[in-house]
Design an enzyme around this catalytic site. Structure first.
Site, mmCIF file in Angstrom:
data_model
loop_
_atom_site.group_PDB
_atom_site.id
_atom_site.type_symbol
_atom_site.label_atom_id
_atom_site.label_comp_id
_atom_site.label_asym_id
_atom_site.label_seq_id
_atom_site.Cartn_x
_atom_site.Cartn_y
_atom_site.Cartn_z
ATOM 1 N N CYS A 111 40.857 40.414 45.403
ATOM 2 C CA CYS A 111 40.558 40.649 46.807
ATOM 3 C C CYS A 111 39.043 40.584 46.896
ATOM 4 O O CYS A 111 38.357 41.472 46.400
ATOM 5 C CB CYS A 111 41.064 42.010 47.295
ATOM 6 S SG CYS A 111 40.455 42.352 48.963
ATOM 7 N N CYS A 114 37.580 43.601 49.271
ATOM 8 C CA CYS A 114 37.628 44.999 48.824
ATOM 9 C C CYS A 114 38.559 45.105 47.637
ATOM 10 O O CYS A 114 38.212 44.697 46.546
ATOM 11 C CB CYS A 114 38.018 45.933 49.958
ATOM 12 S SG CYS A 114 39.514 45.440 50.815
ATOM 13 N N SER A 115 39.762 45.618 47.847
ATOM 14 C CA SER A 115 40.626 45.837 46.688
ATOM 15 C C SER A 115 42.097 45.712 47.053
ATOM 16 O O SER A 115 42.925 46.413 46.489
ATOM 17 C CB SER A 115 40.344 47.214 46.100
ATOM 18 O OG SER A 115 40.492 48.188 47.118
ATOM 19 N N CYS A 116 42.443 44.857 48.014
ATOM 20 C CA CYS A 116 43.850 44.671 48.367
ATOM 21 C C CYS A 116 44.624 44.253 47.122
ATOM 22 O O CYS A 116 44.172 43.395 46.365
ATOM 23 C CB CYS A 116 43.998 43.608 49.454
ATOM 24 S SG CYS A 116 43.153 44.072 50.974
#
Ligand code: FE
Length: 209
Positions: A111, A114-116
């Site tokens: 991602c 961010c951090s999906c």
């Protein structure tokens, strides 16, 4: 509820800052005191994320696909429906797409914002997945990152595809079934599926016999 869409914060550190931990605790205490939340319910949610969701769910899906070609075909054509068959819930209503590794294609997830991450299949994301170096470099030089950071060299004649997840759409890699596993049951296959093999930064475990 844990949420991984802090798109405003592009400078992730590896652990929550201490002041945030303290603030979260203070908020929780206040909400319990005011009767807004039941402490047992909070424990239940934390327990759920820490223990009950995890890579074993994704591993079960992969093992089913390895063992059952018809299921695999459904999984790669419509993962949402195929996951529902195995009672894998969609935590945040996001769509899942399963990308299959082959002799000619190696898939890897990121991602960039961010951090999906496919929480419902793989549990909590590893720290490096959320790190800025991984998020920026895997897109620009995936072969180098895979080789140098993950000891996973990809042959020149294999195409590397990088999939950038977002809030609405998450990916999972379907790794290749390891050689020499023909006689194995689904339960035995499941044990070979590593978390990183479903992110695309690793391979399934080898048989130790
Ligand atoms: Fe994200």
């Amino acid at each position: 509820m844990p949420h991984d869409h802090d798109h405003d914060d592009h400078s992730h550190s590896h652990a929550p800052p201490e002041d945030i931990v303290v603030r979260v605790k203070a908020l929780e205490n206040l909400m319990i005191k005011k009767g807004f939340v039941d402490p047992a319910a909070v424990d239940e949610i934390v327990e759920h994320y820490e223990r009950r969701i995890g890579p074993h769910i994704g591993a079960k899906v992969v093992a089913r696909a390895w063992a059952n070609p018809a299921y695999k075909a459904r999984l790669v054509s419509d993962a949402n429906a195929a996951l529902a068959e195995l009672d894998v819930s969609r935590l945040q209503g996001e769509d899942i797409v399963v990308v299959e590794n082959t002799d000619k294609i190696h898939n890897v997830l990121v991602c960039t914002l961010c951090s999906c991450y496919p929480w419902n299949l793989l549990g909590l994301p590893p720290v490096w997945y959320k790190s800025t170096p991984y998020r920026s470099r895997i897109v620009k030089e995936p072969r180098v990152v895979l080789k140098e950071d993950f000891d996973l060299p990809v042959a020149d004649d294999v195409e590397v595809r990088v999939w950038d997840a977002n809030a609405e759409l998450r990916y999972m890699v379907l790794p290749q079934r390891p050689e020499g596993t023909d006689g194995l049951s689904e339960e035995e296959l499941e044990k070979l599926v590593t978390r990183d093999s479903m992110i695309g930064t690793g391979q399934p475990a080898r048989l130790t016999k």
